[in-house]
Design a protein around this motif. Structure first.
Motif, PDB file in Angstrom:
ATOM      1  N   PHE A   7       0.812  -1.208   0.000  1.00 14.28           N
ATOM      2  CA  PHE A   7       0.000   0.000   0.000  1.00 14.28           C
ATOM      3  C   PHE A   7       0.848   1.261   0.000  1.00 14.28           C
ATOM      4  O   PHE A   7       0.345   2.354  -0.202  1.00 14.28           O
ATOM      5  CB  PHE A   7      -0.956   0.004   1.192  1.00 14.28           C
ATOM      6  N   HIS A  21      -2.682  -6.876  -4.695  1.00 15.69           N
ATOM      7  CA  HIS A  21      -3.528  -8.059  -4.845  1.00 15.69           C
ATOM      8  C   HIS A  21      -2.795  -9.238  -5.462  1.00 15.69           C
ATOM      9  O   HIS A  21      -3.303 -10.342  -5.487  1.00 15.69           O
ATOM     10  CB  HIS A  21      -4.786  -7.720  -5.642  1.00 15.69           C
ATOM     11  N   PHE A  37      -6.285  -6.186   9.865  1.00 20.83           N
ATOM     12  CA  PHE A  37      -6.184  -4.746  10.084  1.00 20.83           C
ATOM     13  C   PHE A  37      -6.557  -4.382  11.513  1.00 20.83           C
ATOM     14  O   PHE A  37      -7.203  -5.149  12.221  1.00 20.83           O
ATOM     15  CB  PHE A  37      -7.100  -4.009   9.112  1.00 20.83           C
ATOM     16  N   PHE A  68     -15.963  -6.576   5.908  1.00 22.81           N
ATOM     17  CA  PHE A  68     -16.884  -5.842   5.043  1.00 22.81           C
ATOM     18  C   PHE A  68     -18.278  -5.847   5.659  1.00 22.81           C
ATOM     19  O   PHE A  68     -18.893  -6.895   5.810  1.00 22.81           O
ATOM     20  CB  PHE A  68     -16.904  -6.470   3.651  1.00 22.81           C
ATOM     21  N   HIS A 113     -21.207  -5.020   4.712  1.00 25.33           N
ATOM     22  CA  HIS A 113     -22.402  -5.377   3.958  1.00 25.33           C
ATOM     23  C   HIS A 113     -22.414  -6.854   3.583  1.00 25.33           C
ATOM     24  O   HIS A 113     -23.266  -7.290   2.825  1.00 25.33           O
ATOM     25  CB  HIS A 113     -22.504  -4.505   2.717  1.00 25.33           C
ATOM     26  N   PHE A 164     -14.825 -13.986  -0.078  1.00 32.31           N
ATOM     27  CA  PHE A 164     -14.318 -12.953  -0.973  1.00 32.31           C
ATOM     28  C   PHE A 164     -12.934 -13.250  -1.552  1.00 32.31           C
ATOM     29  O   PHE A 164     -12.761 -13.260  -2.771  1.00 32.31           O
ATOM     30  CB  PHE A 164     -14.346 -11.597  -0.250  1.00 32.31           C
ATOM     31  N   SER A 168      -9.314   1.318   5.042  1.00 33.76           N
ATOM     32  CA  SER A 168      -8.854  -0.050   5.296  1.00 33.76           C
ATOM     33  C   SER A 168      -9.735  -1.087   4.605  1.00 33.76           C
ATOM     34  O   SER A 168      -9.271  -2.189   4.338  1.00 33.76           O
ATOM     35  CB  SER A 168      -8.783  -0.322   6.793  1.00 33.76           C
ATOM     36  N   TYR A 169     -11.002  -0.751   4.300  1.00 34.40           N
ATOM     37  CA  TYR A 169     -11.854  -1.735   3.623  1.00 34.40           C
ATOM     38  C   TYR A 169     -11.297  -2.072   2.245  1.00 34.40           C
ATOM     39  O   TYR A 169     -11.188  -3.232   1.869  1.00 34.40           O
ATOM     40  CB  TYR A 169     -13.279  -1.216   3.474  1.00 34.40           C
ATOM     41  N   ARG A 198      -8.310  -1.484   1.212  1.00 36.59           N
ATOM     42  CA  ARG A 198      -6.995  -2.111   1.397  1.00 36.59           C
ATOM     43  C   ARG A 198      -7.151  -3.584   1.716  1.00 36.59           C
ATOM     44  O   ARG A 198      -6.422  -4.432   1.187  1.00 36.59           O
ATOM     45  CB  ARG A 198      -6.248  -1.423   2.536  1.00 36.59           C
ATOM     46  N   ALA A 199      -8.103  -3.883   2.600  1.00 37.64           N
ATOM     47  CA  ALA A 199      -8.333  -5.278   2.952  1.00 37.64           C
ATOM     48  C   ALA A 199      -8.702  -6.072   1.705  1.00 37.64           C
ATOM     49  O   ALA A 199      -8.173  -7.160   1.467  1.00 37.64           O
ATOM     50  CB  ALA A 199      -9.438  -5.383   4.001  1.00 37.64           C
ATOM     51  N   ALA A 200      -9.599  -5.488   0.901  1.00 32.58           N
ATOM     52  CA  ALA A 200     -10.013  -6.198  -0.308  1.00 32.58           C
ATOM     53  C   ALA A 200      -8.821  -6.430  -1.232  1.00 32.58           C
ATOM     54  O   ALA A 200      -8.654  -7.512  -1.796  1.00 32.58           O
ATOM     55  CB  ALA A 200     -11.094  -5.397  -1.019  1.00 32.58           C
ATOM     56  N   ARG A 201      -7.976  -5.402  -1.339  1.00 33.57           N
ATOM     57  CA  ARG A 201      -6.799  -5.539  -2.205  1.00 33.57           C
ATOM     58  C   ARG A 201      -5.876  -6.618  -1.658  1.00 33.57           C
ATOM     59  O   ARG A 201      -5.349  -7.435  -2.414  1.00 33.57           O
ATOM     60  CB  ARG A 201      -6.050  -4.209  -2.280  1.00 33.57           C
ATOM     61  N   SER A 202      -5.665  -6.606  -0.348  1.00 26.97           N
ATOM     62  CA  SER A 202      -4.742  -7.592   0.223  1.00 26.97           C
ATOM     63  C   SER A 202      -5.312  -8.993   0.087  1.00 26.97           C
ATOM     64  O   SER A 202      -4.574  -9.969   0.066  1.00 26.97           O
ATOM     65  CB  SER A 202      -4.462  -7.279   1.690  1.00 26.97           C
ATOM     66  N   LEU A 203      -6.639  -9.091  -0.010  1.00 25.47           N
ATOM     67  CA  LEU A 203      -7.249 -10.410  -0.166  1.00 25.47           C
ATOM     68  C   LEU A 203      -7.228 -10.878  -1.611  1.00 25.47           C
ATOM     69  O   LEU A 203      -7.734 -11.944  -1.921  1.00 25.47           O
ATOM     70  CB  LEU A 203      -8.686 -10.390   0.352  1.00 25.47           C
ATOM     71  N   GLY A 204      -6.690 -10.039  -2.489  1.00 26.53           N
ATOM     72  CA  GLY A 204      -6.495 -10.501  -3.862  1.00 26.53           C
ATOM     73  C   GLY A 204      -7.403  -9.850  -4.886  1.00 26.53           C
ATOM     74  O   GLY A 204      -7.422 -10.282  -6.030  1.00 26.53           O
ATOM     75  N   ALA A 205      -8.152  -8.818  -4.497  1.00 29.00           N
ATOM     76  CA  ALA A 205      -9.052  -8.181  -5.456  1.00 29.00           C
ATOM     77  C   ALA A 205      -8.309  -7.110  -6.239  1.00 29.00           C
ATOM     78  O   ALA A 205      -7.501  -6.376  -5.675  1.00 29.00           O
ATOM     79  CB  ALA A 205     -10.236  -7.562  -4.731  1.00 29.00           C
ATOM     80  N   THR A 206      -8.596  -7.025  -7.531  1.00 21.89           N
ATOM     81  CA  THR A 206      -8.053  -5.912  -8.305  1.00 21.89           C
ATOM     82  C   THR A 206      -8.728  -4.635  -7.836  1.00 21.89           C
ATOM     83  O   THR A 206      -9.742  -4.683  -7.144  1.00 21.89           O
ATOM     84  CB  THR A 206      -8.343  -6.101  -9.795  1.00 21.89           C
ATOM     85  N   THR A 230     -12.395  -4.602  -8.813  1.00 21.50           N
ATOM     86  CA  THR A 230     -13.240  -5.491  -8.006  1.00 21.50           C
ATOM     87  C   THR A 230     -13.443  -4.909  -6.611  1.00 21.50           C
ATOM     88  O   THR A 230     -14.550  -4.940  -6.075  1.00 21.50           O
ATOM     89  CB  THR A 230     -12.588  -6.880  -7.895  1.00 21.50           C
ATOM     90  N   ALA A 231     -12.367  -4.389  -6.040  1.00 22.13           N
ATOM     91  CA  ALA A 231     -12.474  -3.807  -4.703  1.00 22.13           C
ATOM     92  C   ALA A 231     -13.467  -2.649  -4.714  1.00 22.13           C
ATOM     93  O   ALA A 231     -14.279  -2.502  -3.809  1.00 22.13           O
ATOM     94  CB  ALA A 231     -11.113  -3.332  -4.226  1.00 22.13           C
ATOM     95  N   ARG A 234     -17.198  -4.241  -5.497  1.00 23.34           N
ATOM     96  CA  ARG A 234     -17.812  -5.123  -4.511  1.00 23.34           C
ATOM     97  C   ARG A 234     -17.696  -4.627  -3.086  1.00 23.34           C
ATOM     98  O   ARG A 234     -18.467  -5.049  -2.219  1.00 23.34           O
ATOM     99  CB  ARG A 234     -17.198  -6.525  -4.627  1.00 23.34           C
ATOM    100  N   ILE A 235     -16.747  -3.756  -2.809  1.00 18.81           N
ATOM    101  CA  ILE A 235     -16.566  -3.321  -1.431  1.00 18.81           C
ATOM    102  C   ILE A 235     -16.923  -1.852  -1.252  1.00 18.81           C
ATOM    103  O   ILE A 235     -17.706  -1.496  -0.386  1.00 18.81           O
ATOM    104  CB  ILE A 235     -15.117  -3.563  -0.965  1.00 18.81           C
TER     105      ILE A 235
END
Lengths: 367, 419
Positions: A60, A81, A89, A95, A97, A106, B315-316, B318-326, B329-330, B333-334
């Protein structure tokens, strides 16, 4: 003092520097090698650069200079990614929702995993943190500790080899925090993953880690195993930051090999171990752990210098007695003694001689 | 259901006073004070909002400008059912009413009311009333002698229905419907149907404006929410600047920009993108209305979006990115799902505001870009058919309420964040 990057670690920071504004360095020349399967904690006060390091590792933040290697490959230009690093974190970042199950699905969905395989993995990950019954809940319906477990499960569900944790227990109360420390530690051991953990809580760092990197001012001050760190701090900052510590300023009187004598500001002479002093006559700060201070003559090591003290206050803390006294002009000198059946209870105003093993008094830089 | 519940012993305080009573008593003072604090606003809302809207709703179904001025005809209609021949007695009643109208000078008012239903009849009332004193029975010949127009069965039907002060005829008119000679409700002649088209155009234009606002506001709001506070405050001033400028100034500046000899067209011609004869028509049509209203309503979309985005921690994503989302997508979907309360609030706000917008379409809309509110204003100011204006306004209100209800069902009003 810094561990030079040796290139064969699983995660390697090689001469990494980071600046946000082009004027000041937040991370100054970081060299760090983390072995596979290691639990490494980055410990330091806020603003010491530890979180920045973690963010650079997660992708990041861009390193301004230097290389970050993961499993031998430079990952400076790899987007987050594609790094395949699990991350927990500070505020869990579940998430809101999505249900627990959807949160865990996910990372698997974005990897294009089929439904059956997903369900098996989700179930396994939830069972791992004992949250199997919560798959259909929303994060808002969970307590802090439960959210923490889900965040952990989500970071582990896609089987990353490296998991980063950014103060994950900061929002929990003390009991739950201690409980979670053990659980994270056990997960680390049973899964064999590499964990890089960031915290400002030194207790957490000591209980969980294989090695701790103490950060201050953008540099690693000391990188060592917890016991080493606590018992043999390399400089005044580490001595201050880890555990409680008495500090007595003075001047080095004699220096012979590892041992030295220090003349305190009030004229008393004490024995100490020389750590990072160079010569006689220089200023120093002698650091002594409160629980290593003795006042019973029979407990003193032979030949040790003793020093006069006046009891100012005795604080009853249950398992220990904390005695604050005036030593060599300082009113903040603390001695901790175990609250055993036959323990002598001192009274304020009492005068006595105290001492310690010279190995426990460490003459450090004056900061 | 049935009375099977056991009477539970009533809880009392230590003094034996029933607990509920004691609670009411102890809170009465605080409640009184709270009410007094709210009272001025409550009165204000009552006087300036509830009463006028009630009045408007009432006007849309009640009009007594004929029934109050024609008592004899009212009596005759109630004695003779629909379809009865219009005979001498009817004309006698008409003559009597025309005399009363002349004395009270209300023939114009009555004529106007009938004129809503049968065009061109207002002059019938005024001209006949002028001569009524000179006429003698038999009334039928005498009145028809003044004007043959009185023989129109449509006119008599209109008068019959106008003797009922409570009527839904204005709603029928607002929905492009009328009554045929058998009193059945039918659609009006298609080339006279204007309101349905206008309602539809209003809805379509409002929808386009809402979508445009959404597309434009989303990136701005995101930028505002992710910049450091000092910079985002500066940028916020630019967003709010239009708010602080008079609506008229803003609209007229759009006229300067968009008209055929305006800045934008001049620029396009100068750049050679269009030639001098092919200057674009961006004003006095739908395009003008859409552009100007999108600009004016943009802040209403930016502010709720901004307030929602501000609360979404980075952080949401970022979390999505760290979980592998482009990053896409982040976002999809987030981030996007979490901004829905803001999008919903902003869209509802912009849509409702633009459905009722008046001044901008009036200035830049031309004939093509008029909205239903312009028609309401026309009936308030020009044709003076307040009942029809009220009926149109009530339909508009009903439409907005339905939208609000739909929004509540689909998204939930609790999820709305206005700022």
């Amino acid at each position: 003092m810094n561990n030079a990057a040796d290139g064969d670690g699983f995660v390697v920071f090689d001469r990494v520097q980071k600046s946000y504004d082009g004027e000041t360095l937040v991370v100054k020349d970081l060299n760090l090698s983390i072995g596979k399967g290691e639990f490494l904690t980055m410990l330091g006060p806020s603003g010491s650069g530890k979180t920045t390091c973690l963010m650079m590792l997660a992708g990041f933040e861009m390193a301004t200079n230097g290389e970050i290697l993961l499993d031998g490959k430079n990952i400076n230009m790899v987007p987050p990614h594609k790094r395949g690093i699990g991350m927990v974190f500070q505020n869990y970042a579940l998430f809101p929702h999505m249900t627990v199950g959807e949160n865990l699905a996910f990372p698997l969905e974005v990897r294009g995993m089929g439904k059956d395989e997903r369900e098996t993995k989700i179930k396994r990950a939830l069972d791992m943190v004992q949250m199997g019954d919560f798959i259909n809940r929303r994060p808002a319906q969970l307590s802090g500790g439960q959210q923490q477990r889900i965040a952990l499960a989500r970071a582990l569900v896609f089987d990353p080899e490296l998991v980063l944790m950014d103060e994950p227990l900061g929002a929990l109360d003390k009991q739950l925090r201690e409980h979670m420390q053990f659980e994270i530690k056990h997960l680390h051991e049973s899964l064999g993953i590499t964990v890089v953990y960031v915290t400002h809580d030194q207790g957490e760092a000591l209980t969980m880690s294989d090695r701790v990197a103490v950060f201050n001012d953008g540099r690693i001050q000391q990188l060592a195993a917890p016991d080493e760190l606590y018992e043999r701090p390399q400089n005044s900052f580490v001595a201050q930051f880890i555990g409680e510590n008495n500090k007595l300023p003075g001047t080095v009187e004699t220096l012979t090999g590892d041992t030295c004598t220090v003349r305190l500001e009030t004229g008393e002479i004490i024995d100490a171990t020389a750590v990072n002093i160079r010569e006689a006559g220089q200023e120093t700060l002698v650091s002594i752990r409160p629980e290593r201070v003795e006042f019973k003559p029979e407990m003193m090591p032979a030949g040790a210098h003793t020093i006069g003290a006046e009891v100012l206050e005795v604080i009853y803390m249950g398992d220990i007695l904390r005695t604050r006294m005036r030593v060599a002009g300082s009113d903040e000198f603390v001695m901790k003694s175990r609250n055993t059946l036959d323990q002598v209870r001192l009274k304020p105003g009492e005068r006595l001689k105290i001492g310690w093993h010279p190995q426990d008094a460490r003459a450090l830089d004056p900061m | 259901m049935s009375d099977t519940t056991m009477a539970s012993p009533e809880l009392t305080t230590a003094d034996g006073v029933p607990l509920k009573k004691a609670l009411v008593r102890s809170e009465a003072r605080a409640k009184r004070r709270a009410f007094l604090l709210v009272a001025p606003l409550f009165l204000f809302v009552l006087i300036t909002f509830v009463v006028p809207i009630g009045q408007m709703l009432f006007q849309s179904v009640y009009n007594d400008s004929f029934s109050a001025t024609a008592p004899a005809l009212d009596k005759w209609f109630s004695e003779h059912p629909q379809g009865a021949p219009i005979d001498e007695s009817a004309y006698a009643a008409l003559a009597s009413d025309l005399k009363t109208m002349k004395e009270n000078r209300t023939q114009g008012q009555a004529g106007t009311r009938i004129n809503y239903d049968v065009a061109g009849t207002r002059s019938l009332f005024t001209s006949t009333a002028r001569k009524i004193d000179r006429l003698e029975p038999p009334w039928k010949e005498a009145i028809l002698g003044v004007n043959e127009g009185w023989n129109d069965p449509n006119l008599w039907r209109a008068m019959r229905s106008a003797t009922h002060p409570y009527t839904i005829d204005f709603y029928l008119a607002a929905l492009d419907m009328t009554r045929d000679k058998n009193d059945n409700i039918v659609g009006v002649n298609p080339d006279r149907a204007i309101y349905g088209k206008l309602f539809w155009r209003t809805a379509v234009l409002s929808f386009i404006i809402t979508v445009l606002c959404m597309i434009l506001a989303f990136p701005i709001a995101h930028l505002l929410a992710s910049l450091p506070l000092a910079k985002s405050n500066l940028l916020m001033i630019f967003v709010l600047l239009p708010f602080w400028t008079s609506l008229l100034v803003r609209t007229t500046s759009w006229m300067v920009l968009l008209q055929q000899q305006g800045v934008l067209n001049d620029l396009l011609v100068w750049l050679g993108i269009v030639n001098n004869d092919g200057r674009l028509e961006m004003m006095y049509n739908k395009t003008g209305t859409i552009i100007a209203m999108t600009h004016i309503l943009l802040p209403f979309m930016v502010l709720p979006l901004y307030s929602v985005m501000r609360t979404i921690p980075p952080s949401y994503v970022r979390a999505a990115r760290s979980l592998g989302a482009t990053s896409w997508t982040a976002f999809r979907r987030i981030y996007l799902p979490q901004t829905l309360p803001g999008i919903g609030a902003g869209a509802l706000l912009v849509f409702i505001l633009s459905v009722g917008y008046y001044i901008t379409p009036a200035l830049v809309g031309g004939a093509d870009g008029q909205l239903i509110s312009n028609m309401i204003a026309f009936h308030m100011q020009k044709s003076l058919n307040w009942s029809l204006a009220a009926a149109l306004a009530s339909l508009l209100l009903a439409g907005v309420l339905i939208l609000y209800w739909l929004y509540d069902r689909l998204v939930g009003i609790d999820n709305m964040k206005l700022g």
